[in-house]
Design a protein around this motif. Structure first.
Motif: not given
Lengths: 664, 389
Positions: A87-98, A100-104, A110-117, A150-153
């Motif tokens: 999981t990604i943590n950006v500027r220490s705000l926590g992974s649930q604050h990132v 992740v957009f897939y093609d827009g 909704a269960q845990n708010g985490i995307v497994d990159l 935000a991460v855009y893939l």
């Protein structure tokens, strides 16, 4: 250790002095000595870092998580191996604050708010971008405004050589951890305006690797990581179409996997048996059309179904409790974004998104939550010469319904504003100063609210506030050995209010969630990328460095008040060096993560030593008439360093991968 | 001119990488203990001090052992690792019980699935005995008894009985096992019988509510006494009765205490007002702390009571007399020095940072406090001073 800190902080200090002085033009020229910052994205007014194309593929051995590690301001939490959660943590705000957009369109959970990159392969990926704050485009959905970062893939969009209607790419990857990974990509031109892309891959890995735990003048124990096997199939079909003054695209995605949980390595317990099965399916589509020069419309829609089965079976391991749970999530999402351009220097946009989430699980006393959320965003952007200003206001309304149990959840309303400004003082120098302020709210996840062990808890959304100020400077030289330099540096101050913290109840096995935490983060991110051409050789070094002081200021009476937040290093850096010569290309990359603590109690017992890895890759292309063969060899963790990113989850030592692509 | 400077990037970068690589690679030391004087030292009787086992959070391998020495008044944190540098991954994952029997110190390390056996005068490793999902200790004669959740798996793996493992304290090997109720916890030995409190914690909300009675001569269950759901702690009072605590169900059913008469194996009294998270016996008093979570009120109820076993009444609802209970977040463990009446009370705080131990005199006035490891949970008084390194 002291030496290395000194070496790195020396650079920081120099950089910090320069960056604080960037309003003074003289000091700008000294920036290149300490070489800050990165990519060619000067249209953006917020900090953005991007990796794309070959560079992306040469950095990412297995998944996009491998590549994202090279961004500044980022910590990847990695449980090790191919199957381990990343999981990604950006500027220490926590992974649930990132976001992740897939093609827009945002990938939800909704269960845990985490995307497994770790689940997104680089196979059909065109680019990975990280935005601090939000993308500064004005025509975007309301959810693009909703995350702190935000991460855009972006997957590959087909392009065809003249007279060609089909592109094929057959790939085969294999190597350490008993990994085999075949893949096929087919791009087809259906008509002049419509093209199609279909890709599929299969991956199997035993996930086995050797690890060692050793102490000076003490024990030295070696084990083999077990139960880390993964079997995965991914299939994706996308259609791309052009319309008058616009485009449309549609995509169907399917992912199926079975994996073991390698688990924590603790004394007496190196081997675990629990397993997980996942199915993820989604369809999504977008249409964009410009109606005259004054109005544009962007519509996105998505439906997603996610299934998860977790099994822990005492018949496999007598020590464990029997757990056999099935979770089914559904998400429906539609968004309409409107852009008005009354003048060439003024944009106004209005976006409205609606999202529905549903979670079913065979847990005792489960409340079967459903969530209806409406996101509405208004934004405006001005441009006067070199000065640009944009502001947005996002309104979130969330209504949760429980289909069982007596719990009643009040609706939530939140307003989150942002202001972004940038200034290019000289027309012929691509030097930009920028600043942003942004507030966001993260809705508590279904797990936080409705996990049955503790019943229904009342939680406020987590609030983040970000302040950022920085500069970018891009130089392009069309000739000579020095071809360009991109520098970027930012200082930031972040706050997390109402941070959701797990608190124990009567015993270890039962935790409850509370809005207890308050965290302040002071940080600096810098990145620099240079481009050289020396004779026939293209060389592109890139470095990034992050300094972060993330302090937990929750309880002034606690002896650990002000402690560095767990797993956030004060210093971290990365460096890569790419070189291309005719049909050869070489990449070297280095990652350093400084000392961290595993708890907010920053004491020796919780100390986690620094780690670093050196990786190299070499690619050779063989070009024939009409087809091409690419062969790549990657060696990771060259010095076989034994390290942990997460306590008790050992990472692999030296490992290699061979990749062959047959392109038609 | 700028271009030349840009060219200087490469050596600078290489220097940084090289120095980072060389200087950061060699620091992986055993974490040393840390001691601090909490009293000026005092006269000792037969009890020279105590060991404290910190549980550490699950999956973190952070169980640690502390030691307090009466004579010097020094409280020392984390003594196991430096005394046993050859034991891989230190003490292990979740320390669940601690006891001294004979010359040996026994620590049950729940998620490491072993009982660590140490020399009580040096805290040096002697042996470890594999007992899957082990929970609590009891002793009688030449044997140690360890309760364990890991009984035989039947057709329905959701309902799985626990066992008691009989360990020879001389050979330190397993001599026998006996199947008991579901998820057994604490045990006591009375008149050649082992009483086992069964929780059924894995089957919530269908908790077990029985005490299994094992005849130690045959090592077979001879009786199951129905008491209350989710049993946990068990002690023998000064009156010879067995006091057993129920955790309740965290909803409508609150934590409480029950009295079993071992001469009849019947529940003779329920003490519904005596909520119980941990208890300690001294003479005719039982010191009972409670810190019970309710999923209904979403809050804790905290209490520090003294129960008099002669009159079977709670004589004191707050034995802390100096107001310092307001400084305790999560009361977790209590022990009372049987000689001088010192009360030791631990605070587990938020479970992820170090806790505290507080020493109160019999008058309920705080004498001293010390920082412990994570989740200070089990105390064993020792008659031998720990030898210094």
């Amino acid at each position: 250790m002291a030496i290395c800190m000194a070496a790195i902080s020396g650079v920081t200090t120099a950089m910090a002095q320069d960056s604080t002085l960037t309003a003074d033009t003289d000091s700008i020229y000294s920036l290149d000595e300490v070489m800050i910052v990165a990519t060619r994205t000067s249209d953006e007014t917020v900090p953005v870092q991007m990796l794309s194309g070959e560079k992306l593929r040469s950095l990412g051995t297995h998944s996009i998580a491998d590549a994202i590690r090279y961004f500044s301001g980022v910590q990847i939490k990695d449980y090790g191996g191919i199957g381990g959660l990343k999981t990604i943590n950006v500027r220490s705000l926590g992974s649930q604050h990132v976001g992740v957009f897939y093609d827009g369109v945002e990938l939800g959970n909704a269960q845990n708010g985490i995307v497994d990159l770790g689940r997104f392969s680089l196979d059909n990926m065109e680019s990975v971008s990280l935005y601090n704050g939000q993308k500064s485009a004005v025509l975007q959905s309301a959810k693009d405004y909703a995350s702190a970062n935000a991460v855009y893939l972006r997957t590959k969009r087909p392009s065809f050589a003249t007279g060609k209607n089909n592109n094929w790419n057959f790939g085969l990857k294999g190597g350490s951890f008993g990994t085999i990974n075949p893949s096929v990509l087919w791009e087809h031109r259906i008509s002049d305006g419509i093209s199609m892309s279909a890709s599929t891959e299969f991956l199997y890995t035993t996930g086995r690797y050797k690890f060692t735990y050793a102490k000076q003048n003490g024990y030295d124990t070696t084990g083999i990581r077990q139960n880390g096997d993964v079997r995965m199939t991914r299939a994706e079909v996308a259609l791309f179409g052009d319309i008058d003054d616009g485009y449309w695209k549609a995509k169907a995605y399917f992912y199926d996997s079975e994996r073991g949980y390698p688990g924590a390595v603790v004394r007496g317990e190196f081997i675990h048996q629990d397993r997980q099965w996942d199915d993820n399916f989604f369809v999504q589509g977008s249409v964009r059309k410009d109606f005259t020069g004054y109005y544009s419309l962007l519509v996105n829609a998505k439906y997603a179904y996610d299934y998860l089965h977790y099994l822990s079976d005492p018949r496999m391991d007598v020590t464990t409790m029997f757990v056999d749970n099935h979770y089914r999530q559904q998400e429906a999402y539609i968004s309409a974004a409107n852009l008005f351009k009354p003048f060439s220097w003024w944009d106004i946009s209005l976006a409205a998104d609606f999202q529905w989430n549903n979670l079913d699980a065979d847990l005792r006393d489960f409340v079967y939550p459903q969530r209806y959320a409406v996101y509405t965003a208004g934004a405006t952007a001005f441009r006067f010469g070199g000065f640009r200003l944009s502001a947005s206001l996002l309104y979130i309304y969330v209504h949760d319904m429980l289909r069982a149990g007596s719990g009643k959840i009040d609706d939530r309303h939140n307003l989150s504003p942002s202001v972004i400004a940038s200034w290019q003082p000289f027309q012929d120098i691509d030097l930009n100063f920028r600043a942003f302020y942004k507030k966001t709210y993260r809705m508590p996840t279904f797990n936080e609210l409705y996990y049955t062990f503790t019943g229904v808890s009342w939680l406020e959304p987590e609030e983040t506030v970000q302040y950022d100020a920085g500069a970018t400077w891009n130089i392009i030289r069309p000739t000579g050995w020095f071809r360009g330099l991109d520098l970027q540096g930012d200082f930031y101050f972040n706050q997390i209010n109402n941070k959701i913290v797990a608190m124990p109840t009567s015993n270890q096995f039962r935790w409850t969630m509370m809005n207890l935490g308050y965290v302040e983060i002071l940080g600096a991110d810098v990145a620099a990328q240079a481009y050289f051409r020396i004779g026939p050789v293209d060389i592109s070094p890139r470095v990034s460095y992050t300094w972060q002081r993330a302090r937990d200021l929750t309880d002034p009476t606690s002896p650990w008040y002000g402690g560095q937040v767990p797993y956030i290093p004060v210093h971290s850096c990365s460096a890569t060096l790419g070189a291309a010569f005719r049909d050869w290309s070489f990449n070297y990359s280095f990652i350093y993560t400084g000392a961290r603590y595993e708890s907010v109690a920053n004491i020796p017992e919780n100390y986690s030593p620094p780690w670093y890895t050196h990786d190299i890759s070499l690619t050779k292309s063989f070009i024939f008439s009409g087809w091409e063969l690419q062969a790549t060899v990657l060696v990771n963790n060259l010095l076989n360093q034994q390290y942990e990113v997460v306590q008790c989850y050992p990472m692999p030592g030296t490992n290699f991968m061979i990749k062959v692509n047959f392109i038609l | 001119m700028k271009q030349n400077k840009a060219y200087a990037i490469l050596p600078v970068m290489l220097t940084i990488l090289l120095s980072a690589t060389l200087s950061c690679s060699r620091e992986n030391k055993i974490t040393p203990s840390s001691g601090s004087g909490v009293t000026g030292g005092s006269e000792t009787g037969a009890i020279k001090g105590f060991f404290l086992l910190n549980e550490g959070n699950m999956g973190s391998n952070k169980a640690t052992l502390d030691y307090f020495d009466y004579e010097t008044g020094v409280y020392t944190r984390n003594i196991y690792a430096e005394r046993n540098p050859d034991v891989a991954l230190e003490l292990g994952d979740v320390g669940n019980d601690l006891a001294i029997y004979g010359s040996k110190l026994y620590a049950v390390i729940n998620c490491s699935n072993l009982v660590e056996v140490m020399d009580a005068s040096t805290a040096r490793h002697i042996s470890d005995i594999q007992v899957p999902n082990c929970r609590y200790l009891a002793f009688d004669g030449n044997y140690a008894y360890v309760s364990s959740y890991a009984g035989p798996v039947d057709i329905n793996p959701e309902y799985r009985r626990g066992i008691v493992v009989k360990i020879d304290t001389v050979s330190l090997t397993i001599a026998d096992t006996c199947t008991v109720g579901y998820q057994p916890e604490e045990m006591v030995v009375v008149n050649g019988r082992l009483y086992v409190a069964n929780s059924g914690g894995y089957m919530a909300p269908d908790y077990d509510s029985t005490v299994s009675v094992i005849d130690l001569a045959t090592f077979e269950v001879i009786r199951e006494i129905d008491v209350a759901p989710n049993l946990h702690q068990m002690k023998i009072g000064g009156d010879g009765m067995i006091y057993v605590s129920s955790r309740g169900d965290y909803y409508g059913l609150q934590s409480s205490t029950f009295i079993i008469d071992p001469s009849t194996d019947e529940v003779v009294e329920e003490l519904p007002l005596l909520q119980n998270s941990d208890m300690a016996v001294k003479g005719d008093s039982i010191y009972v702390i409670s810190h019970s979570w309710s999923n209904i009120t979403l809050d804790y109820k905290t209490g520090y009571a003294i129960f008099d076993t002669r009159d079977r009444v709670t004589v004191n609802r707050n034995f802390i007399t100096d107001g310092t209970e307001s400084e305790i977040t999560t009361p977790y463990c209590i022990a009372v020095n049987p000689e001088n009446g010192d009360i030791f009370l631990t605070d587990a705080k938020d479970h992820v940072t170090p806790g505290m131990i507080h020493c109160y005199g019999p008058d309920g006035v705080r004498k001293w406090s010390a920082v412990t490891g994570d989740i200070p949970a089990h105390i064993a008084f020792t008659h031998k001073r720990l030898e210094s390194l």
